[in-house]
Scaffold this active site. Structure first.
Site, PDB file in Angstrom:
ATOM      1  N   LYS A  96     -15.002   1.714  -2.118  1.00  0.00           N
ATOM      2  CA  LYS A  96     -14.490   0.695  -3.032  1.00  0.00           C
ATOM      3  C   LYS A  96     -15.597  -0.097  -3.722  1.00  0.00           C
ATOM      4  O   LYS A  96     -15.395  -0.624  -4.818  1.00  0.00           O
ATOM      5  CB  LYS A  96     -13.569  -0.263  -2.282  1.00  0.00           C
ATOM      6  CG  LYS A  96     -12.250   0.335  -1.828  1.00  0.00           C
ATOM      7  CD  LYS A  96     -11.294   0.485  -2.983  1.00  0.00           C
ATOM      8  CE  LYS A  96      -9.891   0.825  -2.515  1.00  0.00           C
ATOM      9  NZ  LYS A  96      -8.942   0.910  -3.645  1.00  0.00           N
ATOM     10  N   SER A 150      -5.615  -4.990   0.579  1.00  0.00           N
ATOM     11  CA  SER A 150      -5.382  -5.020   2.028  1.00  0.00           C
ATOM     12  C   SER A 150      -6.692  -5.105   2.786  1.00  0.00           C
ATOM     13  O   SER A 150      -6.697  -5.243   4.002  1.00  0.00           O
ATOM     14  CB  SER A 150      -4.609  -3.770   2.469  1.00  0.00           C
ATOM     15  OG  SER A 150      -5.386  -2.603   2.229  1.00  0.00           O
ATOM     16  N   GLY A 186      -7.142   5.775  -7.412  1.00  0.00           N
ATOM     17  CA  GLY A 186      -8.407   5.516  -8.092  1.00  0.00           C
ATOM     18  C   GLY A 186      -9.498   6.483  -7.679  1.00  0.00           C
ATOM     19  O   GLY A 186     -10.167   7.087  -8.528  1.00  0.00           O
TER      20      GLY A 186
END
Length: 326
Positions: A62, A87, A191
């Site tokens: 990420k 989250s 993504g």
């Protein structure tokens, strides 16, 4: 590359965007290691390459998308600050990237998000707003905060800058090991899957790309097969990063265009694979992080005599709560 519904409109992210993200991230994101396992190669009768994003900054892929997105904000947007919902892994990534770029950040997180992810996000300097995922829409709460405080929203997956950043993981993998026959990628909001598929289909055109979800959160698999966006409401899976309600407006057409197939794995396969990677490969991987590997090691995806890439997406496990996996 197959034609389908995604061809009706221009696609939101190109390989040029992924290449630009890779240049932008040099010196900021880590080039993560690629590991192999003789045991896995023997078990699968293939040559398997694990791209270990659990060693990325903040413990997951990420950071790539988060940093790429924040680096492209205007100076005014940077001064005013950003807000996101997550989250855990995207929240941590945004928090660290914002800290490095001196950008104020607020992260909307569910109350049941793993404590280790909450603590890390707060530790990187983010302000956390907790909500009850059974009662509150995180998107609506985030939009309200953004409007009231004049913040820029950075979505966890449905953002062209984020998608391009995530695609750099597959770009790095193929640049290091060469062309692949198969690439397995976990899927939550899509993504990482869509960004990786763009890179794989460009750098290794014959590579088959398969996205992997938990059986109990199979909205993307259903969307892929019906060509209609499907949703799932708060699915009960230990893979918390795959509890997204659906693919996004940007990721859905990219998945339809670039991805060859979707697979789902059981909760038991997720647990078994996670423990295997802890015990035999000596790396800490979270449940969502092993989805792609679980499809291969459980036999859901067959790959005899092939060169297989597996993206290990993250390693943020709260070891104080490890008994819940048993």
């Amino acid at each position: 590359m197959k034609a389908n519904l995604a061809d009706q409109n221009p696609l939101p992210v190109s390989f040029a965007d992924v290449e630009a993200a890779a240049k932008r991230l040099q010196g900021k994101a880590f080039k993560t290691p690629v590991l192999t396992s003789q045991t896995v190669n023997k078990q699968t009768n293939s040559q398997v390459f694990f791209k270990c994003e659990n060693f990325q900054r903040t413990g997951s892929f990420k950071f790539r998308g988060a940093c790429n997105a924040l680096m492209q904000l205007s100076e005014t947007e940077k001064r005013q600050g950003v807000v996101t919902f997550s989250s855990g892994n995207h929240g941590q990534a945004i928090a660290l990237a914002a800290q490095l770029l001196a950008i104020p950040v607020t992260v909307v997180m569910p109350t049941d998000a793993p404590k280790v992810k909450q603590e890390a996000t707060r530790g990187y300097g983010a302000e956390i707003v907790l909500y009850d995922r059974t009662q509150v829409s995180r998107e609506e709460l985030t939009a309200k905060i953004a409007e009231e405080q004049h913040l820029t929203i950075i979505p966890p997956y449905d953002d062209a800058r984020v998608i391009a950043g995530q695609g750099t993981a597959a770009l790095e993998l193929i640049a290091e090991v060469g062309e692949l026959d198969l690439l397995l990628v976990c899927c939550g909001g899509g993504g990482l899957l869509s960004g990786s598929a763009i890179a794989a289909k460009t750098l290794s055109p014959r590579c088959k790309v398969i996205g992997v979800e938990p059986e109990q959160a199979d909205d993307a698999a259903r969307s892929f097969r019906t060509k209609t966006l499907q949703t799932v409401n708060n699915p009960d899976t230990i893979a918390d990063g795959a509890r997204t309600p659906s693919l996004g407006k940007l990721t859905f057409p990219l998945v339809l265009h670039y991805v060859d197939d979707m697979a789902t794995v059981s909760e038991e396969a997720i647990r078994t694979t996670m423990f295997f990677m802890w015990e035999r490969m000596k790396i800490v991987v979270e449940p969502t992080g092993v989805l792609a590997a679980a499809a291969l090691l459980s036999g859901v995806v067959k790959a005899k005599n092939q060169r297989v890439g597996v993206i290990v997406s993250g390693g943020n496990v709260d070891l104080r709560e490890v008994d819940r996996f048993f």
